[in-house]
Design a protein around this motif. Sequence first.
Motif, short mmCIF file in Angstrom:
data_model
loop_
_atom_site.label_atom_id
_atom_site.label_comp_id
_atom_site.label_asym_id
_atom_site.label_seq_id
_atom_site.Cartn_x
_atom_site.Cartn_y
_atom_site.Cartn_z
N THR A 138 0.83 -1.21 0.00
CA THR A 138 0.00 0.00 0.00
C THR A 138 0.86 1.25 0.00
O THR A 138 0.56 2.23 -0.71
N ALA A 142 0.73 3.94 -3.04
CA ALA A 142 0.22 5.27 -2.69
C ALA A 142 1.17 6.38 -3.11
O ALA A 142 0.75 7.53 -3.25
N SER A 155 -2.73 -1.61 -8.09
CA SER A 155 -2.92 -1.80 -6.65
C SER A 155 -3.82 -2.99 -6.38
O SER A 155 -3.56 -3.80 -5.49
N THR A 162 -6.56 -0.66 -1.92
CA THR A 162 -6.88 0.24 -3.03
C THR A 162 -7.59 1.50 -2.55
O THR A 162 -7.39 2.58 -3.11
N VAL A 165 -4.99 3.86 -1.22
CA VAL A 165 -4.18 4.31 -2.35
C VAL A 165 -4.93 5.39 -3.13
O VAL A 165 -4.36 6.43 -3.48
N GLN A 169 -3.63 9.25 -3.46
CA GLN A 169 -3.32 9.71 -4.80
C GLN A 169 -4.20 10.92 -5.18
O GLN A 169 -3.72 11.88 -5.79
#
Length: 365
Positions: A138, A142, A155, A162, A165, A169
């Motif tokens: 992760t 990320a 991911s 996810t 992430v 992001q």
Amino acid sequence: MSPARRSRSHDQAVKLPAGNARKRTFGQHGHVLLACAIAIAGGLAAHAANFPAGLLAGAMVSVAVAALVGVPVAAPDILRRVAFLTVGATIGASVSQETLASLPSWPVSLAALALSLVALMFAGPFALQRVFGYDHRTAVMACVPGAFSFVLAFSDETGADTRRVAIIQTMRLAGLFVAIPLILGATATVPTGDATLTERSSLPPLSLITLLAAALVGAWICRRIGVAAPEFIGAMLGGMVLSASGVIDGAVPLAIAGPAFIATGLVIGVRFANIDRALFLKSLAAGVMVFALSSGITASAAIVTAALLGEPFGKLWLAMAPGGLDSMAALALALGHDPAFVAGHQVLRFLGLSFVLPIILRRAL
């Protein structure tokens, strides 16, 4: 059952789903219209307040805030395509002799870009694991600098979280979108508002039609051959060919480019609509840290490169900032920096990540 009753039953069975579909469609359209109203209000308010790149940043922030507090907002794919096509064509039409003259300096700035990305890929995951206890997968995903859709797909494949992430992001991109105009505006690196969009004379109607035709052809070709972000890249390439060859000379009017900037901000802001608010609050500090690292590392690289090349810091920071290639190029255009230079670096960054990251990540994970 008689034929008449069977007919009535059949009609009811058919009409009911159709009615439900109409209700769902009306609801979706309502969410889109609401998002548009919020984006327009936010963009115009920021523009009136002379916020740098106000149409773009104001629309993004207003829609993002609305999404986070639970307002139902949405953006159809056709809106994204039209916005990116228009922004891409606008950037392509802005290509000048200055852009072409800067080509010999690209190897230096691209090398600085590559080094900054490597530094971020090491520093970000290390900090997330040590400070926030993120698992290795992760933490790495990320901090991948850009290529949002690719990162989310990868991911899921690697078993990373996810949701976290996606939140980090999205926060990184949104943070860059707001911080860059604020910092560049505060340091007098750019003029306020979107006045830079009106510095060049507007293209006449025939040139605008020619530009639109080239943008559509470029987008169609890019989509057929599988290029990422085909509307943006194809339209930009089509506009660049016309502008560099002298077929057109001028800028897309603000009356056309302005709504495209607002729509681009809307599309970015809507990303917050699918974020779990409780998880968002838990991930807030981690997202702020990743944003600070990414902006700090790329800004430092831009400062050094600006000193070496004698180029504007803002132009180089936008070229190196790990945001979306379309978003950063649109921001450069709104801030008065060379959008073709920024777009070129962002495209090469995206291509490099697409080819190199799967190899690196498979070994690292």
